[in-house]
Design a protein around this motif. Structure first.
Motif, PDB file in Angstrom:
ATOM      1  N   ASN A   1       2.624   6.558   6.543  1.00  0.00           N
ATOM      2  CA  ASN A   1       2.010   5.237   6.505  1.00  0.00           C
ATOM      3  C   ASN A   1       1.956   4.706   5.071  1.00  0.00           C
ATOM      4  OD1 ASN A   1       0.187   3.200   8.132  1.00  0.00           O
ATOM      5  ND2 ASN A   1      -0.898   3.658   6.238  1.00  0.00           N
ATOM      6  N   ASN A   2       1.510   5.545   4.138  1.00  0.00           N
ATOM      7  CA  ASN A   2       1.424   5.137   2.733  1.00  0.00           C
ATOM      8  C   ASN A   2       2.795   4.745   2.188  1.00  0.00           C
ATOM      9  OD1 ASN A   2      -1.329   5.529   2.665  1.00  0.00           O
ATOM     10  ND2 ASN A   2      -1.190   7.558   1.745  1.00  0.00           N
ATOM     11  N   ALA A   3       3.822   5.505   2.530  1.00  0.00           N
ATOM     12  CA  ALA A   3       5.171   5.200   2.057  1.00  0.00           C
ATOM     13  C   ALA A   3       5.645   3.849   2.598  1.00  0.00           C
ATOM     14  CB  ALA A   3       6.141   6.307   2.462  1.00  0.00           C
ATOM     15  N   VAL A   4       5.386   3.596   3.876  1.00  0.00           N
ATOM     16  CA  VAL A   4       5.790   2.316   4.482  1.00  0.00           C
ATOM     17  C   VAL A   4       5.040   1.166   3.818  1.00  0.00           C
ATOM     18  CG1 VAL A   4       5.659   0.949   6.610  1.00  0.00           C
ATOM     19  CG2 VAL A   4       6.515   3.294   6.687  1.00  0.00           C
ATOM     20  N   VAL A   5       3.730   1.295   3.665  1.00  0.00           N
ATOM     21  CA  VAL A   5       2.929   0.225   3.072  1.00  0.00           C
ATOM     22  C   VAL A   5       3.362  -0.027   1.626  1.00  0.00           C
ATOM     23  CG1 VAL A   5       0.594  -0.449   2.355  1.00  0.00           C
ATOM     24  CG2 VAL A   5       0.964   0.558   4.609  1.00  0.00           C
ATOM     25  N   ALA A   6       3.593   1.037   0.862  1.00  0.00           N
ATOM     26  CA  ALA A   6       4.025   0.872  -0.532  1.00  0.00           C
ATOM     27  C   ALA A   6       5.369   0.149  -0.612  1.00  0.00           C
ATOM     28  CB  ALA A   6       4.109   2.236  -1.224  1.00  0.00           C
ATOM     29  N   GLU A   7       6.288   0.511   0.262  1.00  0.00           N
ATOM     30  CA  GLU A   7       7.605  -0.137   0.244  1.00  0.00           C
ATOM     31  C   GLU A   7       7.504  -1.614   0.633  1.00  0.00           C
ATOM     32  OE1 GLU A   7      11.780  -0.167   2.662  1.00  0.00           O
ATOM     33  OE2 GLU A   7      10.777   1.772   2.446  1.00  0.00           O
ATOM     34  N   ILE A   8       6.764  -1.917   1.672  1.00  0.00           N
ATOM     35  CA  ILE A   8       6.622  -3.308   2.108  1.00  0.00           C
ATOM     36  C   ILE A   8       5.894  -4.124   1.048  1.00  0.00           C
ATOM     37  CG2 ILE A   8       5.519  -4.807   3.828  1.00  0.00           C
ATOM     38  CD1 ILE A   8       6.205  -2.590   5.901  1.00  0.00           C
ATOM     39  N   ASN A   9       4.881  -3.544   0.426  1.00  0.00           N
ATOM     40  CA  ASN A   9       4.160  -4.219  -0.650  1.00  0.00           C
ATOM     41  C   ASN A   9       5.100  -4.523  -1.810  1.00  0.00           C
ATOM     42  OD1 ASN A   9       1.960  -5.302  -2.065  1.00  0.00           O
ATOM     43  ND2 ASN A   9       1.428  -3.332  -2.949  1.00  0.00           N
ATOM     44  N   ALA A  10       5.917  -3.554  -2.196  1.00  0.00           N
ATOM     45  CA  ALA A  10       6.866  -3.769  -3.297  1.00  0.00           C
ATOM     46  C   ALA A  10       7.864  -4.876  -2.948  1.00  0.00           C
ATOM     47  CB  ALA A  10       7.596  -2.470  -3.615  1.00  0.00           C
ATOM     48  N   ARG A  11       8.367  -4.863  -1.718  1.00  0.00           N
ATOM     49  CA  ARG A  11       9.299  -5.922  -1.294  1.00  0.00           C
ATOM     50  C   ARG A  11       8.636  -7.288  -1.321  1.00  0.00           C
ATOM     51  NH1 ARG A  11      11.318  -4.707   4.282  1.00  0.00           N
ATOM     52  NH2 ARG A  11      10.382  -2.683   4.125  1.00  0.00           N
ATOM     53  N   MET A  12       7.398  -7.355  -0.839  1.00  0.00           N
ATOM     54  CA  MET A  12       6.691  -8.631  -0.825  1.00  0.00           C
ATOM     55  C   MET A  12       6.490  -9.155  -2.235  1.00  0.00           C
ATOM     56  SD  MET A  12       2.954  -9.700   0.648  1.00  0.00           S
ATOM     57  CE  MET A  12       3.399  -9.376   2.330  1.00  0.00           C
ATOM     58  N   ARG A  13       6.117  -8.268  -3.130  1.00  0.00           N
ATOM     59  CA  ARG A  13       5.861  -8.678  -4.511  1.00  0.00           C
ATOM     60  C   ARG A  13       7.139  -9.078  -5.238  1.00  0.00           C
ATOM     61  NH1 ARG A  13       0.885  -8.567  -6.241  1.00  0.00           N
ATOM     62  NH2 ARG A  13      -0.687  -7.379  -5.151  1.00  0.00           N
ATOM     63  N   ALA A  14       8.275  -8.575  -4.786  1.00  0.00           N
ATOM     64  CA  ALA A  14       9.558  -8.924  -5.409  1.00  0.00           C
ATOM     65  C   ALA A  14      10.045 -10.301  -4.964  1.00  0.00           C
ATOM     66  CB  ALA A  14      10.608  -7.867  -5.074  1.00  0.00           C
ATOM     67  N   GLN A  15       9.512 -10.808  -3.861  1.00  0.00           N
ATOM     68  CA  GLN A  15       9.920 -12.122  -3.350  1.00  0.00           C
ATOM     69  C   GLN A  15       9.142 -13.226  -4.063  1.00  0.00           C
ATOM     70  OE1 GLN A  15       8.978 -11.935   0.805  1.00  0.00           O
ATOM     71  NE2 GLN A  15      10.657 -10.540   1.291  1.00  0.00           N
ATOM     72  N   GLU A  16       9.760 -14.395  -4.106  1.00  0.00           N
ATOM     73  CA  GLU A  16       9.068 -15.572  -4.649  1.00  0.00           C
ATOM     74  C   GLU A  16       7.959 -15.971  -3.688  1.00  0.00           C
ATOM     75  OE1 GLU A  16       9.463 -17.356  -7.513  1.00  0.00           O
ATOM     76  OE2 GLU A  16      10.770 -15.704  -8.127  1.00  0.00           O
ATOM     77  N   PRO A  17       6.792 -16.294  -4.199  1.00  0.00           N
ATOM     78  CA  PRO A  17       5.721 -16.733  -3.302  1.00  0.00           C
ATOM     79  C   PRO A  17       6.057 -18.082  -2.665  1.00  0.00           C
ATOM     80  CG  PRO A  17       4.997 -16.775  -5.601  1.00  0.00           C
ATOM     81  CD  PRO A  17       6.385 -16.228  -5.570  1.00  0.00           C
ATOM     82  N   ALA A  18       5.531 -18.277  -1.468  1.00  0.00           N
ATOM     83  CA  ALA A  18       5.740 -19.544  -0.782  1.00  0.00           C
ATOM     84  C   ALA A  18       4.964 -20.636  -1.509  1.00  0.00           C
ATOM     85  CB  ALA A  18       5.252 -19.427   0.665  1.00  0.00           C
ATOM     86  N   ASP A  19       5.508 -21.836  -1.505  1.00  0.00           N
ATOM     87  CA  ASP A  19       4.842 -22.979  -2.117  1.00  0.00           C
ATOM     88  C   ASP A  19       3.750 -23.463  -1.165  1.00  0.00           C
ATOM     89  OD1 ASP A  19       4.028 -25.264  -3.381  1.00  0.00           O
ATOM     90  OD2 ASP A  19       6.029 -26.132  -3.581  1.00  0.00           O
ATOM     91  N   ALA A  20       2.512 -23.369  -1.574  1.00  0.00           N
ATOM     92  CA  ALA A  20       1.375 -23.725  -0.718  1.00  0.00           C
ATOM     93  C   ALA A  20       1.333 -25.221  -0.416  1.00  0.00           C
ATOM     94  CB  ALA A  20       0.069 -23.290  -1.367  1.00  0.00           C
ATOM     95  N   SER A  21       2.038 -26.032  -1.191  1.00  0.00           N
ATOM     96  CA  SER A  21       1.981 -27.477  -0.981  1.00  0.00           C
ATOM     97  C   SER A  21       2.941 -27.924   0.129  1.00  0.00           C
ATOM     98  CB  SER A  21       2.302 -28.228  -2.262  1.00  0.00           C
ATOM     99  OG  SER A  21       3.638 -27.953  -2.681  1.00  0.00           O
ATOM    100  N   GLU A  22       3.788 -27.032   0.608  1.00  0.00           N
ATOM    101  CA  GLU A  22       4.751 -27.428   1.648  1.00  0.00           C
ATOM    102  C   GLU A  22       4.134 -27.515   2.999  1.00  0.00           C
ATOM    103  OE1 GLU A  22       8.084 -24.774   1.426  1.00  0.00           O
ATOM    104  OE2 GLU A  22       8.706 -25.551  -0.484  1.00  0.00           O
TER     105      GLU A  22
END
Length: 164
Positions: free
Chosen positions: A143-164
């Motif tokens: 579980n920790n490995a999956v969460v760490a990997e998904i967290n890293a992938r999410m952080r590597a992506q550009e955040p969504a523009d909240a104004s859209e």
């Protein structure tokens, strides 16, 4: 009307998902309560837990683990060093690197706040058999490995523009 094994399994997985979400929420809220008690940021508390659990690491590794930018990681390290919870040490293998390590003798106040939780968990877990503990340990590791990997992938992506 009978319940099929597939429906039972889906129900169990949904129940497990709910319980795991609650663990995450309650752990986060507990960290926030500890942080408020000692006048720190929740990220500082979680970072100290990472250092205490995983051991000393470079600022870059800490940045990778927390998902913070290098600037935010530097500020976090500065805060923790200022209150005496960590120290910067030269890396014996590479003098250009700095290792961040906890100052264990200064962590008594934090440890005291976590002790009731640690005692209660140890009592709860002591009621389980060795096989049950082995299954839970393996599940939590995966579980920790999956969460760490998904967290890293999410952080590597550009955040969504909240104004859209």
């Amino acid at each position: 009307m009978s319940t099929t094994p597939d429906v039972i399994r889906i129900t169990k997985i949904d129940e497990l998902m709910r319980e795991m979400r609650l663990i995450s929420s309650f752990d986060s809220l507990f960290s926030q309560a500890v942080a408020e008690r000692v006048g720190m940021h929740q990220t500082d508390i979680e970072t100290m837990d990472l250092l205490n659990t995983l051991g000393p690491m470079t600022a870059g590794e800490l940045s990778d683990r927390t998902g913070l930018t290098s600037g935010a990681t530097t500020r976090l390290i500065d805060r923790l060093e200022r209150v005496g919870y960590i120290r910067r040490c030269a890396d014996a293998a590479d003098r250009r690197c700095v290792i961040i390590e906890p100052v264990m003798e200064n962590l008594e106040q934090l440890g005291a706040l976590y002790q009731p939780m640690a005692d209660a968990m140890a009592e709860l877990w002591s009621k389980l058999g060795d096989h049950e503990l082995d299954v839970i340990i393996e599940f939590v590791r995966q579980n920790n490995a999956v969460v760490a990997e998904i967290n890293a992938r999410m952080r590597a992506q550009e955040p969504a523009d909240a104004s859209e």
